[in-house]
Design a protein around this motif. Structure first.
Motif, PDB file in Angstrom:
ATOM      1  N   ASP A 214      36.130  43.686  41.051  1.00 34.49           N
ATOM      2  CA  ASP A 214      35.106  42.628  41.136  1.00 34.49           C
ATOM      3  C   ASP A 214      33.702  43.236  41.078  1.00 34.49           C
ATOM      4  O   ASP A 214      32.802  42.679  40.458  1.00 34.49           O
ATOM      5  N   TRP A 217      33.194  45.302  37.259  1.00 33.55           N
ATOM      6  CA  TRP A 217      33.388  44.642  35.953  1.00 33.55           C
ATOM      7  C   TRP A 217      32.066  44.359  35.233  1.00 33.55           C
ATOM      8  O   TRP A 217      31.850  44.801  34.104  1.00 33.55           O
ATOM      9  N   TRP A 218      31.143  43.667  35.906  1.00 33.03           N
ATOM     10  CA  TRP A 218      29.914  43.270  35.214  1.00 33.03           C
ATOM     11  C   TRP A 218      29.023  44.477  34.880  1.00 33.03           C
ATOM     12  O   TRP A 218      28.529  44.576  33.739  1.00 33.03           O
ATOM     13  N   ASP A 271      35.476  36.618  36.158  1.00 32.43           N
ATOM     14  CA  ASP A 271      34.669  35.825  35.230  1.00 32.43           C
ATOM     15  C   ASP A 271      35.393  34.509  34.948  1.00 32.43           C
ATOM     16  O   ASP A 271      36.373  34.481  34.187  1.00 32.43           O
ATOM     17  N   ASP A 273      34.606  32.176  33.112  1.00 31.70           N
ATOM     18  CA  ASP A 273      34.472  31.726  31.716  1.00 31.70           C
ATOM     19  C   ASP A 273      35.296  32.560  30.738  1.00 31.70           C
ATOM     20  O   ASP A 273      35.221  32.349  29.529  1.00 31.70           O
ATOM     21  N   LEU A 274      36.031  33.506  31.256  1.00 33.32           N
ATOM     22  CA  LEU A 274      36.801  34.393  30.382  1.00 33.32           C
ATOM     23  C   LEU A 274      38.042  33.674  29.868  1.00 33.32           C
ATOM     24  O   LEU A 274      38.901  33.276  30.648  1.00 33.32           O
ATOM     25  N   PHE A 285      33.526  35.197  26.929  1.00 30.45           N
ATOM     26  CA  PHE A 285      33.266  35.599  28.321  1.00 30.45           C
ATOM     27  C   PHE A 285      31.904  35.096  28.773  1.00 30.45           C
ATOM     28  O   PHE A 285      31.076  34.679  27.965  1.00 30.45           O
ATOM     29  N   GLY A 286      31.684  35.144  30.101  1.00 31.51           N
ATOM     30  CA  GLY A 286      30.494  34.542  30.708  1.00 31.51           C
ATOM     31  C   GLY A 286      29.220  35.331  30.428  1.00 31.51           C
ATOM     32  O   GLY A 286      29.250  36.443  29.902  1.00 31.51           O
TER      33      GLY A 286
END
Ligand SMILES: [Fe+2]
Ligand SMILES: [Fe+2]
Length: 338
Positions: A214, A217-218, A271, A273-274, A285-286
Motif C-alpha cells: 500500500d 505502490w504509488w 487503487d 480505479d485499477l 489506473f487511477g
C-alpha cells in the motif's frame, strides 16, 4: 568500422573518429554532426572518442549521474534492515543485494567518466544538492516487508525503465545496463519471493506485506517520471535514442506486469480505479498525486535530509580509503617506471 555517412579516420591522437564526406559549403563540424545523426539513425553506438553534440553529452552525464546517485543512495533504506533480517538466509540475500547496488553505482560513475566528468565532481554535485537521485529513496522502510516491496516494486520499476537502456545510443551506458539489468532481475525476484512468504504466513505477516505494498505502490509509479506532456527532456532523449519509450508507455507496461503478480501474491494494489480495459487491451489506473512527487523532489519527502546527511558522512569517513588507494597507485607507478 564504417559509418553510413562516411568513414573512420586516424586522428593525431591515434584514435578513430567519425567523419563524413563534406561539401565545400559546410564546416567540419557540420560534417561531424551529420555523421553523428546518421550513426544514431542507423542504431549504431556512439563511443567516448566519437564526436557528439555538447547537449547530447550533457544530457547523458546528467542522466547517468542521477542514475549512479540513485544506486548508492538506494543502498540506505534497505541497509537499514540488514541487522534485523529474520534469518541468516535473508540476511545473506539482502547483503548481496545492497552490495550489487554499490556495484551499479560504480559502473555508472565509470560510464560517466568516459564523457570527461570525474566521479569527484559528480559526488560533489550530489552532496551539495546540485544533482538529484530518484525520489523513491526518500521514503522510509518501516517494516521488514518493505524490503520485499522495494525488491518487487522499486527494482521491478527500475527494470522496466532500464531494459530499453541496454539499447541506448551511447555505448558505455548501454553495456553497463546489460549487467545491471541481470542483477536487477535477481533483486525483483527476491522481493517477490519475500512477499510471497509473508503473504502466505500468519495474518499479521500478511497484513504487514499488504501495508508495505500500500505504501510503495504509488511512489513506484512515480519512478517513471512526469506524464509525457510535462516531461522536459523526453522528446530530445528519444530523438537521440538515449530513451526508447515514453514515461507513460513504460508506466503502463509496469502496471500491466504487476496486476497478475499481485494476484498471485494474494495482495491488493491500492487503487480502486485499477481495472482491465478490454478495448485498449491494457489496465486503466487511477490518477497519480503529482503534488506529492514535486514535494519529495523539492526536498520535502520524509527522508531527504537523512539520506543526504548519511551520504555525506559516508563520503567523509571513506576519505582515508581514497587516499590509501591513490598512494598505492602512485607507488605502483613508481615501481613500474623504475
Ligand atoms: Fe541497482
Ligand atoms: Fe536493484
Amino acid at each position: 568500422m564504417e559509418t553510413p555517412a562516411g568513414t573512420m579516420t586516424e586522428t593525431a591522437a591515434g584514435t578513430l573518429s567519425r567523419t563524413a564526406p563534406a561539401t565545400t559549403a559546410e564546416t567540419a563540424e557540420d560534417g561531424l554532426a551529420r555523421a553523428f545523426d546518421a550513426a544514431v539513425a542507423a542504431d549504431e553506438r556512439i563511443e567516448p572518442r566519437d564526436w557528439m553534440p555538447e547537449a547530447y553529452r550533457a544530457t547523458l552525464v546528467r542522466q547517468m549521474a542521477q542514475h549512479a546517485h540513485s544506486e548508492i543512495i538506494g543502498m540506505q533504506p534497505e541497509a537499514n534492515w540488514i541487522t534485523r533480517a529474520p534469518s541468516l538466509r535473508r540476511k545473506a540475500i539482502l547483503i548481496a543485494k545492497v552490495q550489487d547496488e554499490a556495484g551499479h553505482g560504480l559502473y555508472l560513475y565509470s560510464a560517466a567518466e568516459t564523457l570527461g566528468t570525474g566521479r569527484d565532481e559528480l559526488l560533489d554535485k550530489l552532496h551539495t544538492g546540485r544533482q538529484k537521485y530518484s525520489s523513491i529513496f526518500n521514503y522510509p522502510t518501516l517494516t521488514w516487508a518493505d524490503v520485499g516491496a522495494i525488491g518487487w516494486l522499486v527494482d521491478g520499476a527500475a527494470i522496466t525503465n532500464q531494459v530499453p537502456l541496454c539499447r541506448c545510443s551511447y555505448g558505455p551506458y548501454a553495456r553497463a545496463m546489460v549487467r545491471i539489468c541481470k542483477e536487477e532481475s535477481f533483486h525483483q525476484r527476491q522481493g517477490y519471493e519475500l512477499l510471497l512468504a509473508l503473504s502466505g504466513g500468519t495474518p499479521a505477516q500478511h497484513a504487514m506485506a499488504q501495508d508495505a505494498v500500500d505504501r510503495w505502490w504509488w511512489p513506484s509509479l512515480m519512478m517513471f517520471g512526469p506524464p509525457d506532456d510535462a516531461s522536459a527532456h523526453s522528446a530530445q532523449s528519444m530523438a537521440w535514442k538515449i530513451k526508447r519509450h515514453s514515461n507513460d508507455e513504460l508506466r503502463q507496461r509496469f502496471v500491466d506486469i504487476c496486476v497478475p503478480q499481485a494476484e498471485a501474491l494474494g495482495l491488493t494494489l491500492p487503487d480502486p480505479d485499477l481495472r482491465w480495459n478490454e478495448e485498449r487491451g491494457r489496465h486503466d489506473f487511477g490518477a497519480i498525486d503529482w503534488t506529492e512527487f514535486q514535494q519529495v523532489l523539492k526536498g520535502n519527502g520524509p527522508c531527504n535530509e537523512q539520506r543526504i546527511t548519511q551520504r555525506r558522512r559516508a563520503h567523509e569517513e571513506g576519505a582515508w580509503v581514497r587516499e590509501a588507494a591513490a598512494a598505492y597507485a602512485a607507488k605502483r607507478e613508481e615501481v613500474t617506471a623504475s
